[in-house]
Design a protein around this motif. Sequence first.
Motif, mmCIF file in Angstrom:
data_model
loop_
_atom_site.group_PDB
_atom_site.id
_atom_site.type_symbol
_atom_site.label_atom_id
_atom_site.label_comp_id
_atom_site.label_asym_id
_atom_site.label_seq_id
_atom_site.Cartn_x
_atom_site.Cartn_y
_atom_site.Cartn_z
ATOM 1 N N UNK A 169 30.804 -74.472 -80.721
ATOM 2 C CA UNK A 169 31.436 -74.803 -82.000
ATOM 3 C C UNK A 169 32.937 -74.931 -81.877
ATOM 4 N N UNK A 170 33.642 -74.354 -82.871
ATOM 5 C CA UNK A 170 35.101 -74.471 -82.934
ATOM 6 C C UNK A 170 35.815 -73.281 -82.304
ATOM 7 N N UNK A 171 35.083 -72.466 -81.581
ATOM 8 C CA UNK A 171 35.689 -71.294 -80.962
ATOM 9 C C UNK A 171 36.661 -71.684 -79.858
ATOM 10 N N UNK A 172 37.443 -70.717 -79.465
ATOM 11 C CA UNK A 172 38.327 -70.910 -78.332
ATOM 12 C C UNK A 172 37.488 -71.170 -77.081
ATOM 13 N N UNK A 173 38.000 -71.945 -76.177
ATOM 14 C CA UNK A 173 37.266 -72.282 -74.964
ATOM 15 C C UNK A 173 36.966 -71.025 -74.154
ATOM 16 N N UNK A 174 35.750 -70.935 -73.677
ATOM 17 C CA UNK A 174 35.347 -69.828 -72.800
ATOM 18 C C UNK A 174 34.862 -70.460 -71.506
ATOM 19 N N UNK A 175 35.682 -70.373 -70.496
ATOM 20 C CA UNK A 175 35.313 -70.999 -69.230
ATOM 21 C C UNK A 175 34.984 -69.937 -68.199
ATOM 22 N N UNK A 176 34.096 -70.298 -67.306
ATOM 23 C CA UNK A 176 33.713 -69.438 -66.195
ATOM 24 C C UNK A 176 33.757 -70.262 -64.919
ATOM 25 N N UNK A 177 34.079 -69.604 -63.838
ATOM 26 C CA UNK A 177 34.118 -70.258 -62.536
ATOM 27 C C UNK A 177 32.897 -69.779 -61.760
ATOM 28 N N UNK A 178 32.061 -70.706 -61.302
ATOM 29 C CA UNK A 178 30.879 -70.303 -60.534
ATOM 30 C C UNK A 178 31.270 -69.514 -59.284
ATOM 31 N N UNK A 179 30.552 -68.432 -59.014
ATOM 32 C CA UNK A 179 30.890 -67.571 -57.876
ATOM 33 C C UNK A 179 30.804 -68.331 -56.552
ATOM 34 N N UNK A 180 29.903 -69.302 -56.464
ATOM 35 C CA UNK A 180 29.802 -70.064 -55.209
ATOM 36 C C UNK A 180 31.096 -70.818 -54.936
ATOM 37 N N UNK A 181 31.775 -71.291 -55.997
ATOM 38 C CA UNK A 181 33.057 -71.980 -55.818
ATOM 39 C C UNK A 181 34.132 -71.018 -55.322
ATOM 40 N N UNK A 231 38.563 -75.510 -57.528
ATOM 41 C CA UNK A 231 37.630 -74.682 -58.292
ATOM 42 C C UNK A 231 37.118 -75.501 -59.471
ATOM 43 N N UNK A 232 35.845 -75.364 -59.757
ATOM 44 C CA UNK A 232 35.295 -76.036 -60.932
ATOM 45 C C UNK A 232 35.079 -74.996 -62.022
ATOM 46 N N UNK A 233 34.942 -75.457 -63.251
ATOM 47 C CA UNK A 233 34.721 -74.538 -64.364
ATOM 48 C C UNK A 233 33.511 -74.976 -65.172
ATOM 49 N N UNK A 234 32.891 -74.003 -65.789
ATOM 50 C CA UNK A 234 31.803 -74.248 -66.718
ATOM 51 C C UNK A 234 32.325 -73.821 -68.084
ATOM 52 N N UNK A 235 32.351 -74.731 -69.039
ATOM 53 C CA UNK A 235 32.860 -74.446 -70.373
ATOM 54 C C UNK A 235 31.717 -73.944 -71.243
ATOM 55 N N UNK A 236 31.822 -72.716 -71.715
ATOM 56 C CA UNK A 236 30.785 -72.100 -72.533
ATOM 57 C C UNK A 236 31.132 -72.091 -74.013
ATOM 58 N N UNK A 237 32.052 -72.938 -74.402
ATOM 59 C CA UNK A 237 32.494 -72.992 -75.799
ATOM 60 C C UNK A 237 31.332 -73.376 -76.711
#
Length: 53
Positions: A26-38, A18-24
């Motif tokens: 600034x200095x916020x906590x990491x917000x990752x999402x996994x593409x639905x196609x994956x 699975x791959x992830x997209x990091x939507x972080x």
Amino acid sequence: MLDISRRSVYRYISSGELSVVDLRTGNERSRVRIPSRDVHELVRRRTAASLWR
């Protein structure tokens, strides 16, 4: 969506299944999402693999 544990998701990410997209921003906590196609591709591969067992 997969009804698996968070630990299993991280295992799939670590193994490259699975791959992830990091939507972080600034200095916020990491917000990752996994593409639905994956997710759909992982299910397809795992389903096909289970047919041969």
